[in-house]
Enzyme design. Structure first.
Site, PDB file in Angstrom:
ATOM      1  N   GLY A   1      40.817  71.805   4.276  1.00 38.31           N
ATOM      2  CA  GLY A   1      39.711  72.554   3.702  1.00 38.31           C
ATOM      3  C   GLY A   1      39.970  74.047   3.652  1.00 38.31           C
ATOM      4  CB  SER A   2      37.564  76.851   3.606  1.00 37.04           C
ATOM      5  OG  SER A   2      36.856  76.362   2.490  1.00 37.04           O
ATOM      6  CB  THR A   3      41.660  76.172   7.778  1.00 40.35           C
ATOM      7  OG1 THR A   3      42.270  74.963   7.304  1.00 40.35           O
ATOM      8  CG2 THR A   3      40.458  75.819   8.639  1.00 40.35           C
TER       9      THR A   3
END
Length: 585
Positions: free
Chosen positions: A307-309
């Protein structure tokens, strides 16, 4: 008078020579004949006894001077091999050997199998009567009956005085911490052979060869020290287990990494298992498959879309390639339509965003724009350089291999920029994040102690120092103003990035099932540690939310608040002077 004469005659010993008997035969009395027969019979009987005793004596002499006969199965080979103790970085015991005995039978010497089974059942718990009886009645020379008995059980069985029953000394591996570090330490089988974790690593490093050569029997080996801190490990596992229960998730986990040395200080994945009893039987005798699911280590042995990591790496790429700087602005005012897909922001601002705002608001549109500036080939090369697309090299066996598209197209590069389309292990994500924080060096992770000098010899520069400084600024910014606020611990200055990804179920993204992560660094004035948390398919979170900010970030807060003092990080209150560029927003 007549009867008296008759008795005398019957006792008399005389010879009658008849004048009229031409052959002159002698007549012997009845008692004399009986005495002769008795002597003859006694002589024969004594002869038989002497022959028997001589045969037994000869056999005993033969047994005494010959080598003892022993079944190959009960030789002095594998089962008594020793393993070294495993200790944590502070010398606390993680695994050790205990001397035990195992019970065996020699069926050919068993007199009454029914009696043996009945008596053994009084001492050995949960003895399978039918199976034990079958083994005792077999025609083999050797049969195991029960492995690894206690000294008390051995004493009780010896008191039964059963012929054909014996004991063999063995080693039993004991894990004093139980499940605390099960995925790191691993476990062994009944023959003391490593099956998982660092136990298996030790066998792969030559312990198995020494064992096969018989060089580890009853020898005290030097302890093997790991990089983990058992105190920190216990906290990390507790937090992960509590989050899994509180948020009604399928699984949870976390890892703590030293950004300069690459040492793994703690790694936990729940559900887990007790290495003292890696398998568990149900009431019907079958194996509990649900319990064995705890063997699965989601931190290093599984891959996920993070995801957004991944936006951390996309912005770092743009900064490192010189395509953007902290004062750059990208247009995030409208969705991106590409290849039949529409890319939107979650709670988008629908306006141009600065780079810190792209990070703070976790803009998919803004991140995709940065990836487009670098290009497909440069994007793939950058992630490869950070080690996110290839199998990670470390001591831990069974590390999963990341997955990526066979052919990268523009739509792939765009979705990968915000963490969809590439699946990698959480541990690899933490290692790459450490490179963003430590000045730009990729240091391979290790579960063994490593000095900074040793780490520097292995480190590979993957980012410019300036890029690392900019990323520290963005992490700190998001920790104060963005989704990282839920991970903030007063006095320890935590920075980081959330990642909320739709989970892939049967090849399709499930809109209502998330895989959440948070990658954090602390203390942000000079980051020393990376902490990454994951939580799989939570049904709820803080204040009812299911995103990473409501689930994975609070895990980070709970972990850092408890472990920071143990790691020697002193709290700092008040304004900090940062060597970071200040930007007017």
């Amino acid at each position: 008078m007549i009867s008296f004469i008759t008795r005398l005659q019957s006792r008399a010993h005389f010879t009658m020579k008849g004048a009229h008997r031409a052959n002159g035969e002698a007549f012997v009395g009845t008692n004399a004949r009986r005495r002769i027969q008795t002597r003859q019979r006694l002589a024969i009987l004594i002869g038989f006894f002497l022959a028997g005793y001589l045969a037994i004596g000869a056999r005993l002499v033969q047994y005494g001077i010959s080598d003892p006969t022993q079944s190959a199965s009960i030789g002095s080979g594998d089962a008594v091999a020793s393993r070294p103790n495993i200790i944590d970085r502070n010398g606390l015991l993680l695994a050790t050997d205990l001397n035990m005995v195992s019970l065996y039978a020699e069926p050919r010497r068993i007199v009454d199998a029914d009696e043996v089974v009945e008596k053994l059942a009084m001492v050995v718990p949960n003895l399978d009567w039918s199976e034990t009886h079958r083994r005792l009645r077999s025609d083999s020379a050797f049969q195991w009956l029960r492995r690894q008995l206690t000294p008390k059980q051995q004493s009780d069985i010896l008191a039964l005085g059963l012929p054909g029953i014996g004991f063999r000394p063995e080693k039993r591996r004991i894990y004093p911490g139980g499940a605390t570090a099960s995925h790191i330490v691993g476990h062994v089988n009944v023959d003391n052979q490593g099956l998982a974790g660092m136990e298996r690593y030790l066998d792969q490093q030559g312990l198995a060869d020494l064992r096969a050569a018989g060089l580890t029997n009853d020898i005290r080996l030097e302890p093997v020290k790991l990089s983990i801190d058992l105190r920190v490990q216990n906290i990390v596992r507790e937090v992960a287990a509590k989050a899994m229960a509180d948020y009604q998730a399928e699984a949870a986990g976390a890892v703590i990494l030293d950004v300069d040395t690459g040492e793994v200080l703690a790694m936990a994945s729940v559900p887990d298992y007790d290495p003292n009893a890696p398998s568990r039987k149900l009431a019907d005798g079958s194996i509990d498959k649900e319990y064995e699911k705890g063997w699965f280590n989601r931190i290093s042995n599984a891959t996920f879309e993070m995801g957004s990591t991944f936006k951390s790496f996309t912005l770092a790429m743009g900064l490192d390639e010189g395509k953007i700087n902290l004062t750059s602005v990208v247009d995030a005012s409208r969705p991106i339509r590409m290849g039949g897909f529409t890319i939107r922001d979650f709670k988008g601002k629908n306006r141009p965003l600065s780079i810190p705002e792209v990070f703070q608001y976790s803009s998919n549109i803004g991140t995709a724009a940065v990836a487009d500036m670098v290009g497909i080939e440069g994007h793939q090369q950058f992630l490869t350089r950070l080690g996110l697309l290839s199998k990670m090299e470390t001591e831990m066996p069974g590390v999963a291999t990341p997955t990526q598209p066979k052919t990268w197209k523009k739509i792939n590069s765009v979705t990968i920029s915000f963490g969809h389309g590439v699946a990698t292990t959480p541990l690899q994500t933490a290692v790459a994040a450490a490179a963003l924080m430590n000045g730009g060096f990729l240091v391979p992770p290790t579960f063994l102690p490593r000095s900074r000098d040793e780490a520097q010899a292995l480190a590979i520069r993957v980012l410019k120092e300036k890029t690392s400084a900019d990323m520290r600024y963005l992490y700190d910014w998001n920790g104060q103003k963005g989704s990282g606020r839920n991970a903030q611990v007063e006095g320890f200055h935590v920075g980081g990035k959330t990642g909320t990804a739709d989970k892939v179920i049967n090849g399709r993204y499930a809109k209502n099932i998330n895989f959440n992560a948070f990658v954090a660094a602390f203390p942000m004035e000079k980051p020393r540690y990376i902490v990454l948390s994951i939580i799989d398919a939570p049904r709820t979170g803080e204040n009812g939310g299911r995103t990473a900010a409501s689930t994975a970030a609070p895990m980070i807060k709970a972990i850092i608040g408890r472990v920071a003092p143990l790691l020697g990080v002193e709290p700092h209150f008040g304004e900090l002077s940062r060597e970071m560029p200040l930007v007017d927003y």
